[in-house]
Design a protein around this motif. Structure first.
Motif, PDB file in Angstrom:
ATOM      1  N   LYS A 397      -7.405  85.215 -69.138  1.00  0.00           N
ATOM      2  CA  LYS A 397      -7.175  85.940 -70.385  1.00  0.00           C
ATOM      3  C   LYS A 397      -7.381  85.059 -71.616  1.00  0.00           C
ATOM      4  CE  LYS A 397      -3.860  89.287 -68.503  1.00  0.00           C
ATOM      5  NZ  LYS A 397      -2.503  89.882 -68.656  1.00  0.00           N
ATOM      6  N   GLN A 398      -7.827  83.811 -71.395  1.00  0.00           N
ATOM      7  CA  GLN A 398      -7.986  82.864 -72.499  1.00  0.00           C
ATOM      8  C   GLN A 398      -9.441  82.808 -72.953  1.00  0.00           C
ATOM      9  OE1 GLN A 398      -5.003  81.542 -73.535  1.00  0.00           O
ATOM     10  NE2 GLN A 398      -4.189  82.788 -71.856  1.00  0.00           N
ATOM     11  N   ASN A 399      -9.637  82.855 -74.275  1.00  0.00           N
ATOM     12  CA  ASN A 399     -10.971  82.746 -74.862  1.00  0.00           C
ATOM     13  C   ASN A 399     -11.126  81.394 -75.549  1.00  0.00           C
ATOM     14  OD1 ASN A 399     -12.143  85.514 -74.473  1.00  0.00           O
ATOM     15  ND2 ASN A 399     -10.291  86.082 -75.585  1.00  0.00           N
ATOM     16  N   PHE A 400     -12.249  80.729 -75.287  1.00  0.00           N
ATOM     17  CA  PHE A 400     -12.529  79.425 -75.890  1.00  0.00           C
ATOM     18  C   PHE A 400     -13.911  79.457 -76.537  1.00  0.00           C
ATOM     19  CE2 PHE A 400      -9.588  78.650 -72.424  1.00  0.00           C
ATOM     20  CZ  PHE A 400      -8.623  77.854 -73.012  1.00  0.00           C
ATOM     21  N   GLY A 401     -13.975  79.024 -77.797  1.00  0.00           N
ATOM     22  CA  GLY A 401     -15.245  78.861 -78.471  1.00  0.00           C
ATOM     23  C   GLY A 401     -15.541  77.388 -78.659  1.00  0.00           C
ATOM     24  N   LEU A 402     -16.692  76.925 -78.206  1.00  0.00           N
ATOM     25  CA  LEU A 402     -17.060  75.504 -78.236  1.00  0.00           C
ATOM     26  C   LEU A 402     -18.106  75.275 -79.315  1.00  0.00           C
ATOM     27  CD1 LEU A 402     -17.445  74.987 -74.365  1.00  0.00           C
ATOM     28  CD2 LEU A 402     -15.363  74.926 -75.745  1.00  0.00           C
ATOM     29  N   GLY A 403     -17.870  74.274 -80.165  1.00  0.00           N
ATOM     30  CA  GLY A 403     -18.811  74.036 -81.250  1.00  0.00           C
ATOM     31  C   GLY A 403     -18.805  72.611 -81.758  1.00  0.00           C
ATOM     32  N   VAL A 404     -19.684  72.343 -82.717  1.00  0.00           N
ATOM     33  CA  VAL A 404     -19.768  71.037 -83.381  1.00  0.00           C
ATOM     34  C   VAL A 404     -19.732  71.265 -84.890  1.00  0.00           C
ATOM     35  CG1 VAL A 404     -21.034  69.930 -81.506  1.00  0.00           C
ATOM     36  CG2 VAL A 404     -22.292  71.092 -83.343  1.00  0.00           C
ATOM     37  N   ALA A 405     -19.440  70.199 -85.646  1.00  0.00           N
ATOM     38  CA  ALA A 405     -19.306  70.330 -87.100  1.00  0.00           C
ATOM     39  C   ALA A 405     -19.667  69.029 -87.803  1.00  0.00           C
ATOM     40  CB  ALA A 405     -17.886  70.754 -87.471  1.00  0.00           C
ATOM     41  N   PRO A 406     -20.941  68.811 -88.141  1.00  0.00           N
ATOM     42  CA  PRO A 406     -21.276  67.679 -89.017  1.00  0.00           C
ATOM     43  C   PRO A 406     -20.676  67.914 -90.401  1.00  0.00           C
ATOM     44  CG  PRO A 406     -23.187  69.083 -88.636  1.00  0.00           C
ATOM     45  CD  PRO A 406     -22.124  69.570 -87.714  1.00  0.00           C
ATOM     46  N   PHE A 407     -20.278  66.817 -91.081  1.00  0.00           N
ATOM     47  CA  PHE A 407     -19.579  66.971 -92.361  1.00  0.00           C
ATOM     48  C   PHE A 407     -19.936  65.851 -93.326  1.00  0.00           C
ATOM     49  CE2 PHE A 407     -16.663  64.626 -89.559  1.00  0.00           C
ATOM     50  CZ  PHE A 407     -16.393  63.496 -90.322  1.00  0.00           C
ATOM     51  N   ALA A 408     -19.629  66.092 -94.608  1.00  0.00           N
ATOM     52  CA  ALA A 408     -19.766  65.082 -95.660  1.00  0.00           C
ATOM     53  C   ALA A 408     -18.603  65.244 -96.624  1.00  0.00           C
ATOM     54  CB  ALA A 408     -21.095  65.238 -96.389  1.00  0.00           C
ATOM     55  N   ASP A 409     -18.044  64.124 -97.095  1.00  0.00           N
ATOM     56  CA  ASP A 409     -16.893  64.125 -97.996  1.00  0.00           C
ATOM     57  C   ASP A 409     -17.193  63.256 -99.216  1.00  0.00           C
ATOM     58  OD1 ASP A 409     -15.514  65.440 -95.871  1.00  0.00           O
ATOM     59  OD2 ASP A 409     -14.959  63.484 -95.036  1.00  0.00           O
ATOM     60  N   ALA A 410     -16.583  63.595-100.344  1.00  0.00           N
ATOM     61  CA  ALA A 410     -16.709  62.783-101.556  1.00  0.00           C
ATOM     62  C   ALA A 410     -15.427  62.919-102.372  1.00  0.00           C
ATOM     63  CB  ALA A 410     -17.915  63.230-102.387  1.00  0.00           C
ATOM     64  N   GLY A 411     -15.080  61.862-103.130  1.00  0.00           N
ATOM     65  CA  GLY A 411     -13.877  61.947-103.949  1.00  0.00           C
ATOM     66  C   GLY A 411     -13.704  60.739-104.851  1.00  0.00           C
ATOM     67  N   THR A 412     -12.834  60.892-105.849  1.00  0.00           N
ATOM     68  CA  THR A 412     -12.524  59.798-106.764  1.00  0.00           C
ATOM     69  C   THR A 412     -11.152  60.031-107.375  1.00  0.00           C
ATOM     70  OG1 THR A 412     -13.408  58.484-108.601  1.00  0.00           O
ATOM     71  CG2 THR A 412     -13.520  60.875-108.828  1.00  0.00           C
ATOM     72  N   VAL A 413     -10.599  59.007-108.024  1.00  0.00           N
ATOM     73  CA  VAL A 413      -9.294  59.092-108.688  1.00  0.00           C
ATOM     74  C   VAL A 413      -9.393  58.468-110.079  1.00  0.00           C
ATOM     75  CG1 VAL A 413      -7.977  59.057-106.532  1.00  0.00           C
ATOM     76  CG2 VAL A 413      -8.507  56.895-107.695  1.00  0.00           C
ATOM     77  N   ARG A 414      -8.473  58.897-110.976  1.00  0.00           N
ATOM     78  CA  ARG A 414      -8.423  58.359-112.331  1.00  0.00           C
ATOM     79  C   ARG A 414      -6.966  58.294-112.800  1.00  0.00           C
ATOM     80  NH1 ARG A 414     -12.878  57.532-111.126  1.00  0.00           N
ATOM     81  NH2 ARG A 414     -14.815  57.961-112.262  1.00  0.00           N
ATOM     82  N   ASP A 415      -6.720  57.453-113.791  1.00  0.00           N
ATOM     83  CA  ASP A 415      -5.392  57.360-114.384  1.00  0.00           C
ATOM     84  C   ASP A 415      -5.136  58.487-115.379  1.00  0.00           C
ATOM     85  OD1 ASP A 415      -4.844  55.066-112.931  1.00  0.00           O
ATOM     86  OD2 ASP A 415      -5.651  53.744-114.481  1.00  0.00           O
ATOM     87  N   ARG A 416      -6.214  59.114-115.885  1.00  0.00           N
ATOM     88  CA  ARG A 416      -6.088  60.251-116.800  1.00  0.00           C
ATOM     89  C   ARG A 416      -7.059  61.337-116.354  1.00  0.00           C
ATOM     90  NH1 ARG A 416      -6.893  59.840-122.650  1.00  0.00           N
ATOM     91  NH2 ARG A 416      -9.053  59.464-121.992  1.00  0.00           N
ATOM     92  N   GLN A 418      -8.595  63.386-118.111  1.00  0.00           N
ATOM     93  CA  GLN A 418      -9.736  63.479-119.021  1.00  0.00           C
ATOM     94  C   GLN A 418     -10.886  62.580-118.574  1.00  0.00           C
ATOM     95  OE1 GLN A 418      -6.576  62.912-119.864  1.00  0.00           O
ATOM     96  NE2 GLN A 418      -6.001  63.846-121.832  1.00  0.00           N
ATOM     97  N   ASP A 419     -10.601  61.578-117.734  1.00  0.00           N
ATOM     98  CA  ASP A 419     -11.634  60.629-117.320  1.00  0.00           C
ATOM     99  C   ASP A 419     -12.297  61.003-115.995  1.00  0.00           C
ATOM    100  OD1 ASP A 419     -11.096  59.083-119.563  1.00  0.00           O
ATOM    101  OD2 ASP A 419      -9.557  57.908-118.519  1.00  0.00           O
ATOM    102  N   LEU A 420     -11.863  62.110-115.384  1.00  0.00           N
ATOM    103  CA  LEU A 420     -12.486  62.525-114.121  1.00  0.00           C
ATOM    104  C   LEU A 420     -13.963  62.828-114.340  1.00  0.00           C
ATOM    105  CD1 LEU A 420      -9.750  64.844-112.578  1.00  0.00           C
ATOM    106  CD2 LEU A 420     -10.545  62.658-111.654  1.00  0.00           C
ATOM    107  N   GLY A 421     -14.786  62.394-113.416  1.00  0.00           N
ATOM    108  CA  GLY A 421     -16.232  62.612-113.525  1.00  0.00           C
ATOM    109  C   GLY A 421     -16.933  62.114-112.277  1.00  0.00           C
ATOM    110  N   LEU A 422     -18.220  61.862-112.414  1.00  0.00           N
ATOM    111  CA  LEU A 422     -19.041  61.454-111.270  1.00  0.00           C
ATOM    112  C   LEU A 422     -19.186  59.942-111.164  1.00  0.00           C
ATOM    113  CD1 LEU A 422     -21.829  64.188-111.489  1.00  0.00           C
ATOM    114  CD2 LEU A 422     -19.751  64.162-110.095  1.00  0.00           C
ATOM    115  N   ARG A 423     -18.437  59.201-111.968  1.00  0.00           N
ATOM    116  CA  ARG A 423     -18.476  57.739-111.882  1.00  0.00           C
ATOM    117  C   ARG A 423     -17.537  57.247-110.776  1.00  0.00           C
ATOM    118  NH1 ARG A 423     -15.065  54.198-114.330  1.00  0.00           N
ATOM    119  NH2 ARG A 423     -14.217  55.902-115.606  1.00  0.00           N
ATOM    120  N   ASP A 424     -17.938  56.240-110.032  1.00  0.00           N
ATOM    121  CA  ASP A 424     -17.123  55.615-108.993  1.00  0.00           C
ATOM    122  C   ASP A 424     -16.661  56.621-107.932  1.00  0.00           C
ATOM    123  OD1 ASP A 424     -17.272  53.055-110.053  1.00  0.00           O
ATOM    124  OD2 ASP A 424     -15.550  53.373-111.372  1.00  0.00           O
TER     125      ASP A 424
END
Length: 464
Positions: A397-416, A418-424
């Motif tokens: 009675k159990q159903n299983f779906g088998l798959g794969v998942a390539p991924f990409a992540d990006a992120g940054t931090v700032r003290d303010r 207002q300074d968030l952007g694409l730098r660093d």
């Protein structure tokens, strides 16, 4: 004859009333029509009450290898229930317990009731008790975007985590308040002990795509660092032990860079505005999810801390015409913490009604970097996954779906903010395996790569 006619009229009238009532009930659920499951997924959805319980084997580069148990008690109702095709379940009670090789341990209970009795209300109750002595701390400002540095000698930097980890175990002369000879093996670690109770309710607006949510959370937190604790060390390449030096977290507290190291009671009011058109929450194939979430803490509501956290998150899912079930999934998140003396532990995650997100690094954000690798008052991140179903298997009675998942992540931090952007911006990428058990329970195994590290994770639950 009159009696027969009266009986016929009553039967027809009652039948008409029942039909009208049924139609009204169906019409009253029009606010969730957009969330109807696909026919393929609906055919696999089980009826009634069932339990998915399995040993919890997990691995995380920070908390180590974990063993425990994860259970879901799920009530789906029957197929003739108007809600059956539109909700992941009618009620779910989740109970999890785990112990890790780093001596971390956790117990959680979670009750979720979507669209309570066919109404627009959804109720959730969560409880957590946990202790984790393996938390990492690299700082709490945008300076963490730089290369890895030793707490005792920030002028020395390292390109990879392996180099940094080896260097901090090297014996060095003690500084003020330390033993004559110390190691820094535990200087980036701290222990957190937490007890938490959270109550939430949300209400569906209009056609159900928008919801407003309110909640209350009470926590008690305590923290320990490891200065003076015997730890691993090396002398001229040979392994030994020595007292640990002053921790980076303790240094930052003494210098007024962080607040909250003494822990205490945290009382929080939570509010959120949510837009949700996902067809199946545990593993969507289409739809979008957007939230604007806020946490407010103040002595006015019994808290020992004063801060305000604002977080915006957007997710999108699109089924591609490739294979039986190929889904392109993406997420973007932006958050900021207000309050001059906001406690350091609030920098470690962003609160979301759909599940808090550890920031920035680790399985939930940048999978090629260690958890909490980049911390500051403001952050922004993005994730993309291609979730490819390879096969569907039915065992009993159990159903299983088998798959794969390539991924990409990006992120940054700032003290303010207002300074968030694409730098660093910091990037990581990798690939994972996925197993969908009876649709509602997702098993994952991810391998993330960055210029600093190579990390492997496995456990239960989609990343987003």
């Amino acid at each position: 004859m009159k009696t027969s006619l009266l009986r016929t009229w009553l039967t027809a009238s009652l039948g008409l009333c029942a039909a009208v009532a049924s139609a009204q009930q169906v019409d009253s659920l029009s606010f969730i029509r957009s969330k109807r499951m696909s026919d393929a997924d609906l055919a696999k959805k089980r009826e009634g009450l069932f339990v998915t319980g399995l040993p919890d084997l997990s691995s995380d580069p920070v908390t180590g290898f974990g063993v425990g148990v994860k259970t879901n008690i799920i009530w789906n109702g029957t197929r003739d229930n108007p809600l059956f095709a539109y909700t992941p379940y009618l009620t779910r009670l989740r109970a999890n317990a785990a112990y890790f090789t780093t001596n971390a341990r956790e117990f959680t209970l979670s009750l979720d009731v979507p669209y309570y009795k066919g109404t627009r209300w959804r109720y959730r109750v969560d409880f957590k008790a946990q202790q984790n002595p393996a938390n990492l701390y690299f700082g709490s400002s945008e300076a963490t975007l730089g290369r890895l540095r030793l707490p005792s000698n920030p002028d020395v930097t390292f390109a990879t985590y392996a180099q940094y980890d080896a260097a901090r175990k090297t014996l060095r002369p003690g500084q003020a308040g330390e033993a004559a000879e110390v190691t820094d093996a535990l200087s980036n670690r701290f222990r957190e002990t937490e007890f938490m109770l959270n109550l939430k309710a949300d209400y569906a607006l209009g056609k159900g795509r928008w919801r407003v949510m309110g909640g209350y959370e009470i926590q008690h937190l305590s923290y320990d660092t490891f200065q003076g604790t015997k730890a691993e060390a090396t002398r001229n390449g040979e392994e030994t032990t020595a007292p640990n030096g002053t921790s980076l977290l303790q240094r930052d507290a003494q210098q007024g860079r962080i607040f909250g190291l003494d822990g205490g009671w945290v009382s929080i009011l939570q509010t959120a505005l949510i837009h949700d058109t996902r067809d199946f929450e545990p593993d969507p194939t289409r739809g979008v999810y957007f939230e604007a979430a806020n946490e407010f803490s103040s002595p006015v509501i019994g808290s020992q801390f004063r801060f305000n956290k604002l977080f915006f998150q957007g997710r999108a899912y699109r089924k591609l015409p490739v294979g039986p079930r190929t889904v392109l999934a993406g997420r973007v998140g932006v958050g900021n913490i207000f309050g001059k003396e906001a406690p350091f532990f609030e920098f470690q995650d962003q609160w979301s009604p759909d599940g808090s997100i550890n920031a920035l690094g680790g399985r939930q954000s940048l999978r090629g970097y260690r958890a909490n690798r980049f911390l500051a008052r403001s952050l922004a991140f993005a994730n993309a996954e291609l979730r490819i179903r390879l096969a569907d298997v039915k065992l009993g009675k159990q159903n299983f779906g088998l798959g794969v998942a390539p991924f990409a992540d990006a992120g940054t931090v700032r003290d303010r903010w207002q300074d968030l952007g694409l730098r660093d911006v910091r990037f990581s990428y990798g690939a994972g395996a996925r197993i969908a058990w009876n649709l509602s329970t997702m098993l994952y195994a991810d391998y993330g790569v960055s210029k600093e590290d190579r990390l492997f994770y496995f456990g239960i639950g989609q990343n987003f």
